[in-house]
Design a protein around this motif. Structure first.
Motif, PDB file in Angstrom:
ATOM      1  N   UNK A   1       0.862  -1.178   0.000  1.00 20.00           N
ATOM      2  CA  UNK A   1       0.000   0.000   0.000  1.00 20.00           C
ATOM      3  C   UNK A   1       0.894   1.221   0.000  1.00 20.00           C
ATOM      4  N   UNK A   2       0.707   2.087  -0.963  1.00 25.81           N
ATOM      5  CA  UNK A   2       1.525   3.288  -1.049  1.00 25.81           C
ATOM      6  C   UNK A   2       0.616   4.496  -0.883  1.00 25.81           C
ATOM      7  N   UNK A   3       0.775   5.170   0.246  1.00 25.52           N
ATOM      8  CA  UNK A   3      -0.043   6.347   0.502  1.00 25.52           C
ATOM      9  C   UNK A   3      -1.529   6.062   0.404  1.00 25.52           C
ATOM     10  N   UNK A   4      -1.961   4.922   0.925  1.00 30.66           N
ATOM     11  CA  UNK A   4      -3.396   4.610   0.945  1.00 30.66           C
ATOM     12  C   UNK A   4      -3.887   3.899  -0.309  1.00 30.66           C
ATOM     13  N   UNK A   5      -3.068   3.841  -1.360  1.00 26.80           N
ATOM     14  CA  UNK A   5      -3.484   3.150  -2.588  1.00 26.80           C
ATOM     15  C   UNK A   5      -2.900   1.739  -2.582  1.00 26.80           C
ATOM     16  N   UNK A   6      -3.757   0.765  -2.825  1.00 29.37           N
ATOM     17  CA  UNK A   6      -3.295  -0.629  -2.815  1.00 29.37           C
ATOM     18  C   UNK A   6      -2.666  -0.960  -4.162  1.00 29.37           C
ATOM     19  N   UNK A   7      -1.410  -1.346  -4.153  1.00 30.42           N
ATOM     20  CA  UNK A   7      -0.732  -1.769  -5.387  1.00 30.42           C
ATOM     21  C   UNK A   7      -0.851  -3.282  -5.546  1.00 30.42           C
ATOM     22  N   UNK A   8      -0.900  -3.975  -4.444  1.00 32.61           N
ATOM     23  CA  UNK A   8      -1.192  -5.393  -4.521  1.00 32.61           C
ATOM     24  C   UNK A   8      -1.665  -5.885  -3.167  1.00 32.61           C
ATOM     25  N   UNK A   9      -2.561  -6.851  -3.212  1.00 32.37           N
ATOM     26  CA  UNK A   9      -2.942  -7.578  -2.004  1.00 32.37           C
ATOM     27  C   UNK A   9      -3.278  -8.982  -2.466  1.00 32.37           C
ATOM     28  N   UNK A  10      -3.947  -9.757  -1.649  1.00 34.47           N
ATOM     29  CA  UNK A  10      -4.220 -11.140  -2.014  1.00 34.47           C
ATOM     30  C   UNK A  10      -4.980 -11.279  -3.324  1.00 34.47           C
ATOM     31  N   UNK A  11      -5.822 -10.289  -3.662  1.00 33.96           N
ATOM     32  CA  UNK A  11      -6.670 -10.434  -4.831  1.00 33.96           C
ATOM     33  C   UNK A  11      -6.156  -9.675  -6.046  1.00 33.96           C
ATOM     34  N   UNK A  12      -5.592  -8.495  -5.788  1.00 34.91           N
ATOM     35  CA  UNK A  12      -5.154  -7.666  -6.910  1.00 34.91           C
ATOM     36  C   UNK A  12      -3.638  -7.686  -7.037  1.00 34.91           C
ATOM     37  N   UNK A  13      -3.174  -7.496  -8.245  1.00 33.53           N
ATOM     38  CA  UNK A  13      -1.745  -7.373  -8.461  1.00 33.53           C
ATOM     39  C   UNK A  13      -1.536  -6.427  -9.631  1.00 33.53           C
ATOM     40  N   UNK A  14      -1.074  -5.214  -9.331  1.00 34.95           N
ATOM     41  CA  UNK A  14      -0.771  -4.294 -10.423  1.00 34.95           C
ATOM     42  C   UNK A  14       0.545  -4.742 -11.064  1.00 34.95           C
ATOM     43  N   UNK A  15       0.529  -4.918 -12.376  1.00 42.65           N
ATOM     44  CA  UNK A  15       1.764  -5.268 -13.092  1.00 42.65           C
ATOM     45  C   UNK A  15       2.721  -4.068 -13.015  1.00 42.65           C
ATOM     46  N   UNK A  16       4.027  -4.315 -13.186  1.00 44.21           N
ATOM     47  CA  UNK A  16       4.990  -3.211 -13.043  1.00 44.21           C
ATOM     48  C   UNK A  16       4.611  -1.969 -13.847  1.00 44.21           C
ATOM     49  N   UNK A  17       4.120  -2.170 -15.080  1.00 39.73           N
ATOM     50  CA  UNK A  17       3.845  -0.987 -15.908  1.00 39.73           C
ATOM     51  C   UNK A  17       2.598  -0.235 -15.468  1.00 39.73           C
ATOM     52  N   UNK A  18       1.846  -0.837 -14.525  1.00 34.61           N
ATOM     53  CA  UNK A  18       0.653  -0.148 -14.025  1.00 34.61           C
ATOM     54  C   UNK A  18       0.934   0.574 -12.707  1.00 34.61           C
ATOM     55  N   UNK A  19       2.145   0.441 -12.186  1.00 35.65           N
ATOM     56  CA  UNK A  19       2.471   1.080 -10.913  1.00 35.65           C
ATOM     57  C   UNK A  19       3.132   2.435 -11.183  1.00 35.65           C
TER      58      UNK A  19
END
Lengths: 355, 226
Positions: free
Chosen positions: A57-75
């Motif tokens: 979690x970066x500043x309240x925004x979830x970049x990944x957790x058990x269900x979601x995974x932002x690919x590198x180009x989406x971060x």
């Protein structure tokens, strides 16, 4: 605003198992010996290492957790790799534009010109990467990462491949990044001197685990941490330039524990600077010495004492609320009757200005 | 100087080589990319299959293709049941045969080029917001350019010189399956050395020029990438 990360990555012989929370501002350094997992942790934050049950979690925004995974180009991050990583088939300016073109206009907060100016690479734009020196290439790589207006800048030992004079060339640029652009930086290093210059916050790693985290001043002086026991152990002080002694070419600086005087007068009044005082350069007295060549003497309180081998001790002092270290002999400590809470005068034989 | 039937053979040959090269580039690029990147433990089996035409006598390859493409073979039979002709002794059959015959000359340079790029440039592109497809077109393709030039020219040149496979599955139908190498063979059989010379010199020069072009282009490219 914090960055919260929890990763568990199993690589057979090596396991990274970390859980940490660090401020989403300033420079955070990941420090530890080779193979401790610093780079793996940084890559996991970037999404380059897949860790499916990880949390970020970066500043309240979830970049990944058990269900979601932002690919590198989406971060929304910038990444500076350890070794040269410019696209050889593109000129310097095309390299710089590569990322910026892919970021929506509404998210542009750092202009290309600003990045070029900050890193001082305006004269290199039409060159091919192969014709640049190592230091120039790394500056272009940093500018390219900054130009995508990242919410988080990740740097993997960006200075490791450079010789000492090139390092000196790049350090000021990295320092200016978070000051000028207010981008939080996570910086991997195994060199304590780089950390002392750059970091506000420190994460100590060992064998894939977090040993401790904290602000740089505390971490460097914690007696239960290895850094305070290094032969080059040193404390860091943030100070403000308050005046100059024109006759003797000296600069006066104030910090919460008193006043410091260093040589030179290049700094302007009001500048914030970072000073470094090595533990072995600090001696202690019970009375304020008057007949001495030492300029920097200030009152302090003994906070803790720990043995350093058979003949020496390391003393942790508090000058105001600023922690300092002093390395003296056991004999001296006994003769002065040092114990926690005792008021002393700390004499700093040499104070280094970190630029 | 050059007879009309020889000119036809030349055109058939060029058309065959061009089509074969295009098909191999289109099909071979994803395959070579996958082979360069996968950690599949039985990859070596696939690599051996791809390399097989390098060592196999073209007549052996041609023989099995003939069985497969003929009216009783799986592919030929399929074509017949769909109301078409069996593929043996047709230009289409020749293209299929050539694709197998020239496969390693296209796949291997591409696979080497892709493997040589490594993962790092792709990771860099990913941290600069490029999606996987975007990375392929803006990083992989330009960086693998020498590999593509080599693959295209070798595939083309190798198909030009094809003989054994054509003999087995193409026959010698002027305007459809008669290629230059077969025409040369015919001229020699008929003791017409003059025309055999014209075609042979032509083929020799063409092949030589193409290889010069490959090496010159790739050398120029390497100067930029030390």
């Amino acid at each position: 605003m914090t960055i919260e990360a929890r990763f568990r990555i199993d690589r057979g012989s090596f396991t990274l198992d970390v859980s940490l929370s660090i401020p989403a501002r300033g420079v955070t350094s990941l420090l530890g010996p080779s193979g401790c997992g610093k780079t793996t942790l940084l890559r996991a934050i970037a999404g380059l290492e897949r860790c499916h049950d990880g949390l970020l979690k970066v500043g309240g925004v979830i970049w990944q957790d058990g269900r979601r995974f932002l690919a590198p180009h989406q971060r929304p991050l910038g990444y500076v790799f350890q070794e040269v990583s410019l696209f050889d088939h593109l000129t310097v300016v095309r390299n710089l534009e590569y990322g910026i073109k892919r970021v929506p206009k509404s998210e542009h907060r750092v202009s290309l010109n600003r990045a070029i100016e900050l890193l001082g690479i305006g004269h290199l734009l039409e060159r091919a990467p192969g014709t640049l020196s190592g230091g120039e290439r790394q500056r272009v790589a940093i500018a390219r990462a900054v130009a995508v207006s990242p919410r988080l800048l990740l740097m993997d030992e960006p200075l490791a491949a450079l010789d000492p004079s090139r390092k000196q060339e790049i350090l000021p640029y990295i320092r200016s990044l978070h000051q000028e652009l207010e981008i939080p930086v996570i910086f991997v290093s195994h060199a304590p001197d780089e950390v002392a210059r750059l970091a506000n916050h420190l994460v100590l790693l060992e064998a894939g685990r977090v040993v401790a985290t904290g602000d740089i001043q505390t971490m460097l002086t914690r007696l239960d941490m290895p850094l305070a026991h290094d032969s080059d152990a040193a404390a860091i002080i943030e100070a403000v330039v308050t005046g100059h002694d024109e006759n003797y070419h000296l600069t006066h600086l104030d910090f919460s524990g008193g006043r410091m005087t260093v040589t030179g007068n290049a700094m302007r009044t009001g500048d914030r600077v970072r000073l470094q005082i090595a533990a072995r350069d600090v001696s202690l007295t019970l009375e304020r010495q008057s007949d001495t060549s030492i300029l920097n003497i200030f009152p302090a309180t003994v906070d803790a004492i720990i043995d350093e081998g058979s003949a020496q001790v390391t003393v942790r002092l508090l000058a105001g609320d600023v922690p300092l270290l002093s390395r003296i002999t056991k004999k001296s400590a006994a003769e002065l009757g040092l114990e926690p809470g005792k008021p002393v005068y700390a004499q700093a034989k040499s104070v280094a200005l970190l630029t | 100087m050059i007879s009309e039937s020889d000119l036809t053979a030349l055109l058939v040959t060029l058309k065959l080589a061009l089509l074969t090269t295009l098909i191999l580039l289109v099909l071979g690029t994803p395959l070579a990319w996958w082979m360069a990147r996968t950690r599949w433990r039985f990859k070596f089996l696939l690599e051996a299959v791809v390399a097989l035409p390098l060592v196999l006598p073209p007549t052996v390859l041609g023989f099995y293709l003939l069985l497969a493409l003929g009216p009783n073979g799986p592919l030929g039979g399929l074509m017949e049941s769909l109301g078409g002709r069996p593929l043996a002794f047709t230009f289409t059959g020749l293209v299929i045969g050539s694709v197998f015959y020239s496969m390693p000359f296209v796949i291997q340079p591409l696979q080497d080029a892709f493997a040589g790029i490594g993962r790092r440039p792709l990771e860099v592109a990913a941290t600069l917001r490029a999606s996987p497809l975007d990375r392929f077109f803006t990083v992989v393709l330009p960086m693998a350019r020498p590999g593509f030039i080599t693959a295209a020219v070798l595939g083309f040149a190798h198909t030009l010189g094809e003989f054994g496979v054509v003999l087995m599955i193409g026959g010698n139908i002027p305007g459809e399956t008669q290629v230059m190498s077969i025409a040369i063979y015919d001229h020699v059989e008929g003791m017409d050395y003059a025309n055999a010379h014209i075609l042979s010199v032509g083929l020799l020069l063409l092949s030589f020029l193409m290889l010069i072009a490959v090496y010159a282009l790739n050398r120029r490219f390497r100067v930029v990438r030390p």
